[in-house]
Design a protein around this motif. Structure first.
Motif, PDB file in Angstrom:
ATOM      1  N   PHE A  25      -0.827  -9.296  -5.312  1.00 51.74           N
ATOM      2  CA  PHE A  25      -1.744  -8.516  -4.491  1.00 51.74           C
ATOM      3  C   PHE A  25      -0.994  -7.989  -3.273  1.00 51.74           C
ATOM      4  CE2 PHE A  25      -4.673 -11.179  -6.845  1.00 51.74           C
ATOM      5  CZ  PHE A  25      -5.798 -10.385  -7.028  1.00 51.74           C
ATOM      6  N   MET A  26      -1.229  -6.734  -2.928  1.00 53.93           N
ATOM      7  CA  MET A  26      -0.618  -6.162  -1.729  1.00 53.93           C
ATOM      8  C   MET A  26      -1.694  -5.935  -0.679  1.00 53.93           C
ATOM      9  SD  MET A  26       1.835  -2.804  -1.293  1.00 53.93           S
ATOM     10  CE  MET A  26       0.522  -1.569  -1.359  1.00 53.93           C
ATOM     11  N   PHE A  27      -1.399  -6.321   0.555  1.00 45.40           N
ATOM     12  CA  PHE A  27      -2.334  -6.166   1.665  1.00 45.40           C
ATOM     13  C   PHE A  27      -1.693  -5.347   2.782  1.00 45.40           C
ATOM     14  CE2 PHE A  27      -3.373 -10.228  -0.358  1.00 45.40           C
ATOM     15  CZ  PHE A  27      -4.720 -10.035  -0.644  1.00 45.40           C
ATOM     16  N   ASP A  28      -2.353  -4.276   3.176  1.00 44.86           N
ATOM     17  CA  ASP A  28      -1.909  -3.466   4.302  1.00 44.86           C
ATOM     18  C   ASP A  28      -2.658  -3.959   5.535  1.00 44.86           C
ATOM     19  OD1 ASP A  28      -1.282  -1.633   6.214  1.00 44.86           O
ATOM     20  OD2 ASP A  28      -1.848   0.134   5.036  1.00 44.86           O
ATOM     21  N   CYS A  29      -1.961  -4.658   6.402  1.00 44.76           N
ATOM     22  CA  CYS A  29      -2.575  -5.210   7.613  1.00 44.76           C
ATOM     23  C   CYS A  29      -2.097  -4.474   8.866  1.00 44.76           C
ATOM     24  CB  CYS A  29      -2.276  -6.697   7.722  1.00 44.76           C
ATOM     25  SG  CYS A  29      -2.955  -7.673   6.359  1.00 44.76           S
ATOM     26  N   GLY A  30      -1.803  -3.193   8.712  1.00 45.95           N
ATOM     27  CA  GLY A  30      -1.403  -2.395   9.865  1.00 45.95           C
ATOM     28  C   GLY A  30       0.092  -2.492  10.144  1.00 45.95           C
ATOM     29  N   GLU A  31       0.481  -3.400  11.020  1.00 41.08           N
ATOM     30  CA  GLU A  31       1.894  -3.541  11.376  1.00 41.08           C
ATOM     31  C   GLU A  31       2.679  -4.279  10.300  1.00 41.08           C
ATOM     32  OE1 GLU A  31       2.072  -5.441  15.146  1.00 41.08           O
ATOM     33  OE2 GLU A  31       1.333  -3.686  16.260  1.00 41.08           O
ATOM     34  N   THR A  32       1.996  -4.962   9.417  1.00 35.43           N
ATOM     35  CA  THR A  32       2.662  -5.719   8.350  1.00 35.43           C
ATOM     36  C   THR A  32       1.980  -5.452   7.017  1.00 35.43           C
ATOM     37  OG1 THR A  32       3.179  -7.500   9.912  1.00 35.43           O
ATOM     38  CG2 THR A  32       3.410  -8.001   7.565  1.00 35.43           C
ATOM     39  N   ILE A  33       2.789  -5.224   5.993  1.00 33.11           N
ATOM     40  CA  ILE A  33       2.294  -5.090   4.625  1.00 33.11           C
ATOM     41  C   ILE A  33       2.785  -6.323   3.867  1.00 33.11           C
ATOM     42  CG2 ILE A  33       2.343  -3.722   2.505  1.00 33.11           C
ATOM     43  CD1 ILE A  33       2.963  -1.277   4.297  1.00 33.11           C
ATOM     44  N   VAL A  82       3.006   5.762   4.404  1.00 31.34           N
ATOM     45  CA  VAL A  82       2.200   5.550   5.610  1.00 31.34           C
ATOM     46  C   VAL A  82       2.978   5.903   6.871  1.00 31.34           C
ATOM     47  CG1 VAL A  82       0.704   3.828   4.547  1.00 31.34           C
ATOM     48  CG2 VAL A  82       2.757   3.077   5.773  1.00 31.34           C
ATOM     49  N   ARG A  83       4.278   5.719   6.844  1.00 33.47           N
ATOM     50  CA  ARG A  83       5.082   6.138   7.996  1.00 33.47           C
ATOM     51  C   ARG A  83       5.011   7.648   8.174  1.00 33.47           C
ATOM     52  NH1 ARG A  83      10.753   2.743   7.383  1.00 33.47           N
ATOM     53  NH2 ARG A  83      10.224   0.986   8.739  1.00 33.47           N
ATOM     54  N   ARG A  84       5.089   8.349   7.040  1.00 33.73           N
ATOM     55  CA  ARG A  84       5.089   9.817   7.098  1.00 33.73           C
ATOM     56  C   ARG A  84       3.694  10.374   7.348  1.00 33.73           C
ATOM     57  NH1 ARG A  84       6.792  10.634   2.314  1.00 33.73           N
ATOM     58  NH2 ARG A  84       4.800  11.161   1.341  1.00 33.73           N
ATOM     59  N   GLU A  85       2.698   9.902   6.604  1.00 32.49           N
ATOM     60  CA  GLU A  85       1.356  10.478   6.672  1.00 32.49           C
ATOM     61  C   GLU A  85       0.547   9.973   7.861  1.00 32.49           C
ATOM     62  OE1 GLU A  85       0.461  12.887   4.659  1.00 32.49           O
ATOM     63  OE2 GLU A  85       2.302  12.749   3.476  1.00 32.49           O
ATOM     64  N   GLU A  86       0.714   8.712   8.211  1.00 37.95           N
ATOM     65  CA  GLU A  86      -0.093   8.135   9.286  1.00 37.95           C
ATOM     66  C   GLU A  86       0.683   8.000  10.591  1.00 37.95           C
ATOM     67  OE1 GLU A  86      -1.925   4.508   8.007  1.00 37.95           O
ATOM     68  OE2 GLU A  86      -2.607   5.365   6.100  1.00 37.95           O
ATOM     69  N   VAL A  91       6.928  -0.795  10.376  1.00 37.88           N
ATOM     70  CA  VAL A  91       5.995  -1.545   9.521  1.00 37.88           C
ATOM     71  C   VAL A  91       6.805  -2.601   8.781  1.00 37.88           C
ATOM     72  CG1 VAL A  91       4.340  -1.428   7.632  1.00 37.88           C
ATOM     73  CG2 VAL A  91       4.536   0.497   9.223  1.00 37.88           C
ATOM     74  N   ASP A  92       6.497  -3.862   9.039  1.00 35.33           N
ATOM     75  CA  ASP A  92       7.199  -4.956   8.378  1.00 35.33           C
ATOM     76  C   ASP A  92       6.677  -5.156   6.961  1.00 35.33           C
ATOM     77  OD1 ASP A  92       8.813  -5.576  10.543  1.00 35.33           O
ATOM     78  OD2 ASP A  92       7.376  -7.020  11.368  1.00 35.33           O
ATOM     79  N   LEU A  93       7.582  -5.523   6.080  1.00 33.05           N
ATOM     80  CA  LEU A  93       7.208  -5.891   4.716  1.00 33.05           C
ATOM     81  C   LEU A  93       7.479  -7.380   4.553  1.00 33.05           C
ATOM     82  CD1 LEU A  93       8.761  -2.956   2.636  1.00 33.05           C
ATOM     83  CD2 LEU A  93       6.460  -3.129   3.607  1.00 33.05           C
ATOM     84  N   LYS A  94       6.496  -8.105   4.059  1.00 30.71           N
ATOM     85  CA  LYS A  94       6.631  -9.553   3.925  1.00 30.71           C
ATOM     86  C   LYS A  94       6.231 -10.012   2.528  1.00 30.71           C
ATOM     87  CE  LYS A  94       7.659 -10.615   8.290  1.00 30.71           C
ATOM     88  NZ  LYS A  94       8.913 -11.315   8.674  1.00 30.71           N
ATOM     89  N   LEU A  95       7.021 -10.925   1.986  1.00 37.34           N
ATOM     90  CA  LEU A  95       6.685 -11.588   0.724  1.00 37.34           C
ATOM     91  C   LEU A  95       6.077 -12.939   1.050  1.00 37.34           C
ATOM     92  CD1 LEU A  95       9.971 -10.921  -1.286  1.00 37.34           C
ATOM     93  CD2 LEU A  95       7.816  -9.660  -1.437  1.00 37.34           C
ATOM     94  N   VAL A  96       5.033 -13.294   0.344  1.00 41.48           N
ATOM     95  CA  VAL A  96       4.417 -14.600   0.564  1.00 41.48           C
ATOM     96  C   VAL A  96       4.046 -15.194  -0.786  1.00 41.48           C
ATOM     97  CG1 VAL A  96       2.151 -13.546   0.888  1.00 41.48           C
ATOM     98  CG2 VAL A  96       2.566 -15.836   1.747  1.00 41.48           C
TER      99      VAL A  96
END
Length: 200
Positions: A25-33, A82-86, A91-96
């Motif tokens: 599952f991928m979650f976009d939480c604003g500053e972190t995905i 999201v960097r380009r469009e928004e 934006v950090d990317l994290k694996l959990v």
């Protein structure tokens, strides 16, 4: 998940943990995905990253790593969008891994309970590597002989076609033929040759 917006969806931990596993599952939480990675039970035919267990061909494990690689590719592409469009900044990317979710992620859910069994299943998988590094490692198509003789095998390597991960030059040096010539040989002969070079 956007912390600035109310979420009308009843999205909770149960959706993750009741999904067919291993799930992603991928979650976009604003500053972190975040990319949430499920679990593989010890007696599963998929095999775990830490032990390399699974079916004799490793097909389940290979499929799981292929799905993880595809999810990370989507994640990297999504961040670019999201960097380009928004016009987002960093934006950090994290694996959990399931069972090891940090509070920074679980705080977005109404409530969260650590599943001790799942935590144990994924204990050997947890590390601090970046998404870019894990994605790169899962995308590798060439390895040295020493890397392919090590156990467990590198994540994503299909044990049934282990010899195909050698570079063309190394393959020719070890097998004294090209990959094309090798592929035309009968299966029993291929197995004998793999045994001779220590890749079986």
């Amino acid at each position: 998940l956007n912390p600035d917006l109310s979420n009308p969806l009843l999205f909770n931990q149960d959706i993750l943990y009741s999904a067919e596993q291993p799930a992603l599952f991928m979650f976009d939480c604003g500053e972190t995905i975040w990319l949430w990675q499920g679990w593989v039970e010890p007696d599963s035919t998929v095999g775990s990253e830490g032990t390399g267990a699974g079916t004799t061909t490793g097909s389940g494990q290979v499929r799981w790593h292929a799905e993880r690689r595809a999810a990370m590719s989507s994640m990297l592409q999504y961040r670019r969008v999201v960097r380009r469009e928004e016009k987002r900044g960093e934006v950090d990317l994290k694996l959990v891994w399931a069972g090891h979710e940090p509070s920074k992620l679980t705080n977005y859910f109404p409530e969260w309970t650590v599943n001790e069994d799942v935590k144990y299943f994924n204990m050997q998988c947890v590390d601090e590597r970046s998404v870019d590094l894990v994605h790169y490692e899962l995308s590798k198509q060439e390895y040295t002989v020493d890397e392919l003789q090590a156990r467990p095998l590198p994540p994503g390597v299909d044990p049934s076609r282990i010899e195909q991960y050698l570079s063309d030059q190394t393959f020719q040096e070890r097998f004294r033929m090209t990959k094309s010539e090798y592929n035309q040989a009968p299966r029993w002969k291929q197995i004998e040759m793999k045994k001779e070079v220590g890749l079986f």
